[in-house]
Design a protein around this motif. Sequence first.
Motif, PDB file in Angstrom:
ATOM      1  N   ASP A  58       0.847  -1.196   0.000  1.00  0.00           N
ATOM      2  CA  ASP A  58       0.000   0.000   0.000  1.00  0.00           C
ATOM      3  C   ASP A  58       0.886   1.251   0.000  1.00  0.00           C
ATOM      4  OD1 ASP A  58      -1.671   2.151   0.569  1.00  0.00           O
ATOM      5  OD2 ASP A  58      -2.540   1.251   2.362  1.00  0.00           O
ATOM      6  N   PRO A  59       0.874   2.032  -1.088  1.00  0.00           N
ATOM      7  CA  PRO A  59       1.777   3.190  -1.148  1.00  0.00           C
ATOM      8  C   PRO A  59       1.506   4.224  -0.059  1.00  0.00           C
ATOM      9  CG  PRO A  59       0.192   3.258  -2.944  1.00  0.00           C
ATOM     10  CD  PRO A  59       0.040   1.917  -2.281  1.00  0.00           C
ATOM     11  N   ARG A  60       0.296   4.343   0.427  1.00  0.00           N
ATOM     12  CA  ARG A  60       0.004   5.310   1.494  1.00  0.00           C
ATOM     13  C   ARG A  60       0.662   4.879   2.804  1.00  0.00           C
ATOM     14  NH1 ARG A  60      -1.314   7.052  -2.852  1.00  0.00           N
ATOM     15  NH2 ARG A  60       0.829   7.658  -2.484  1.00  0.00           N
ATOM     16  N   GLN A  61       0.725   3.575   3.056  1.00  0.00           N
ATOM     17  CA  GLN A  61       1.441   3.100   4.241  1.00  0.00           C
ATOM     18  C   GLN A  61       2.949   3.163   4.018  1.00  0.00           C
ATOM     19  OE1 GLN A  61      -0.157  -0.386   6.361  1.00  0.00           O
ATOM     20  NE2 GLN A  61      -1.850  -0.344   4.881  1.00  0.00           N
ATOM     21  N   LEU A  62       3.404   2.823   2.818  1.00  0.00           N
ATOM     22  CA  LEU A  62       4.823   2.853   2.497  1.00  0.00           C
ATOM     23  C   LEU A  62       5.407   4.246   2.705  1.00  0.00           C
ATOM     24  CD1 LEU A  62       7.296   1.366   1.340  1.00  0.00           C
ATOM     25  CD2 LEU A  62       6.428   1.891  -0.943  1.00  0.00           C
ATOM     26  N   GLY A 100      11.902   6.441   4.127  1.00  0.00           N
ATOM     27  CA  GLY A 100      12.616   7.703   4.320  1.00  0.00           C
ATOM     28  C   GLY A 100      12.648   8.034   5.795  1.00  0.00           C
ATOM     29  N   PRO A 101      13.754   8.600   6.265  1.00  0.00           N
ATOM     30  CA  PRO A 101      13.843   8.976   7.676  1.00  0.00           C
ATOM     31  C   PRO A 101      12.826  10.072   8.006  1.00  0.00           C
ATOM     32  CG  PRO A 101      15.777   9.739   6.467  1.00  0.00           C
ATOM     33  CD  PRO A 101      14.960   8.932   5.511  1.00  0.00           C
ATOM     34  N   PRO A 102      12.542  10.281   9.284  1.00  0.00           N
ATOM     35  CA  PRO A 102      11.517  11.258   9.680  1.00  0.00           C
ATOM     36  C   PRO A 102      11.711  12.652   9.090  1.00  0.00           C
ATOM     37  CG  PRO A 102      12.212   9.984  11.583  1.00  0.00           C
ATOM     38  CD  PRO A 102      13.124   9.597  10.452  1.00  0.00           C
ATOM     39  N   THR A 103      12.957  13.066   8.886  1.00  0.00           N
ATOM     40  CA  THR A 103      13.199  14.411   8.344  1.00  0.00           C
ATOM     41  C   THR A 103      13.161  14.450   6.819  1.00  0.00           C
ATOM     42  OG1 THR A 103      15.584  14.021   8.454  1.00  0.00           O
ATOM     43  CG2 THR A 103      14.562  15.150  10.338  1.00  0.00           C
ATOM     44  N   TYR A 104      13.010  13.296   6.172  1.00  0.00           N
ATOM     45  CA  TYR A 104      12.921  13.196   4.711  1.00  0.00           C
ATOM     46  C   TYR A 104      11.769  12.273   4.313  1.00  0.00           C
ATOM     47  CZ  TYR A 104      17.204  15.640   3.395  1.00  0.00           C
ATOM     48  OH  TYR A 104      18.148  16.592   3.171  1.00  0.00           O
ATOM     49  N   TYR A 106       9.480  10.738  -4.295  1.00  0.00           N
ATOM     50  CA  TYR A 106      10.476  11.719  -3.888  1.00  0.00           C
ATOM     51  C   TYR A 106      10.421  11.841  -2.374  1.00  0.00           C
ATOM     52  CZ  TYR A 106       6.430  14.883  -3.887  1.00  0.00           C
ATOM     53  OH  TYR A 106       5.202  15.447  -3.666  1.00  0.00           O
ATOM     54  N   MET A 107      11.566  12.201  -1.811  1.00  0.00           N
ATOM     55  CA  MET A 107      11.667  12.460  -0.382  1.00  0.00           C
ATOM     56  C   MET A 107      11.888  13.958  -0.224  1.00  0.00           C
ATOM     57  SD  MET A 107      13.669   9.032   0.977  1.00  0.00           S
ATOM     58  CE  MET A 107      15.224   9.811   0.960  1.00  0.00           C
ATOM     59  N   GLY A 140      24.550   8.703   4.044  1.00  0.00           N
ATOM     60  CA  GLY A 140      23.756   8.418   5.239  1.00  0.00           C
ATOM     61  C   GLY A 140      22.722   7.317   5.084  1.00  0.00           C
ATOM     62  N   MET A 141      22.898   6.430   4.098  1.00  0.00           N
ATOM     63  CA  MET A 141      21.884   5.399   3.866  1.00  0.00           C
ATOM     64  C   MET A 141      21.664   4.495   5.075  1.00  0.00           C
ATOM     65  SD  MET A 141      21.694   2.297   1.132  1.00  0.00           S
ATOM     66  CE  MET A 141      20.296   1.191   1.146  1.00  0.00           C
ATOM     67  N   GLU A 142      22.731   4.052   5.718  1.00  0.00           N
ATOM     68  CA  GLU A 142      22.571   3.107   6.832  1.00  0.00           C
ATOM     69  C   GLU A 142      21.756   3.730   7.961  1.00  0.00           C
ATOM     70  OE1 GLU A 142      25.186   0.068   9.614  1.00  0.00           O
ATOM     71  OE2 GLU A 142      26.234   1.497   8.332  1.00  0.00           O
ATOM     72  N   GLU A 143      22.137   4.922   8.381  1.00  0.00           N
ATOM     73  CA  GLU A 143      21.409   5.583   9.469  1.00  0.00           C
ATOM     74  C   GLU A 143      19.994   5.959   9.028  1.00  0.00           C
ATOM     75  OE1 GLU A 143      20.459   6.693  13.134  1.00  0.00           O
ATOM     76  OE2 GLU A 143      22.307   5.663  12.577  1.00  0.00           O
ATOM     77  N   GLY A 144      19.858   6.426   7.790  1.00  0.00           N
ATOM     78  CA  GLY A 144      18.540   6.786   7.276  1.00  0.00           C
ATOM     79  C   GLY A 144      17.601   5.595   7.217  1.00  0.00           C
TER      80      GLY A 144
END
Length: 165
Positions: free
Chosen positions: A34-38, A43-47, A65-66, A143-147
């Motif tokens: 479900d894209p709305r749940q995805l 993406g991290p909370p800030t993105y 997009y993020m 920052g992929m791992e942390e993100g």
Amino acid sequence: MTVISTDKNPEALSLTLVAEFDAGVERVWQLFEDPRQLERWWGPPTYPATFYRHEFVPGGAAKYYMTGPEGQKAHGWWEFTSIDAPRQLEFNDGFADSDGNPTGELGISHATVDLESLGQRTRMTIQSTFESEEQLEQIMAMGMEEGLKQAVGQIDSILAQHANA
């Protein structure tokens, strides 16, 4: 914390994240289907992510997009290469232009998502494989791992809201 471990493996050109959730496999699968749940967790909370195309079938495409804290947008695309509901999905992943077309910037990675039933819980393993060690290092430097850890860390609250709804 839902994330159990992350493992960057330069020899295998991969990053693997393992997380566990207090929900069944079918419910966790919906977070991808479900894209709305995805977009509530990809993406991290800030993105946060916005999916404007989501053809969840083998050969189908997702475009998103993020949006960063200053309003900047980072575009991406997926091509679903394999879907075995509700246990596994695979997709190619890369950067896109503002129309969602692949740019080739930083190459393509391949993600495999496995969901394993642990009774009333689910273990999710996400493995991203890269084309080269240089690509892996560039993506890690972004920052992929942390993100990814932050993104997956948002799933528990989504599952809890659904359980109480």
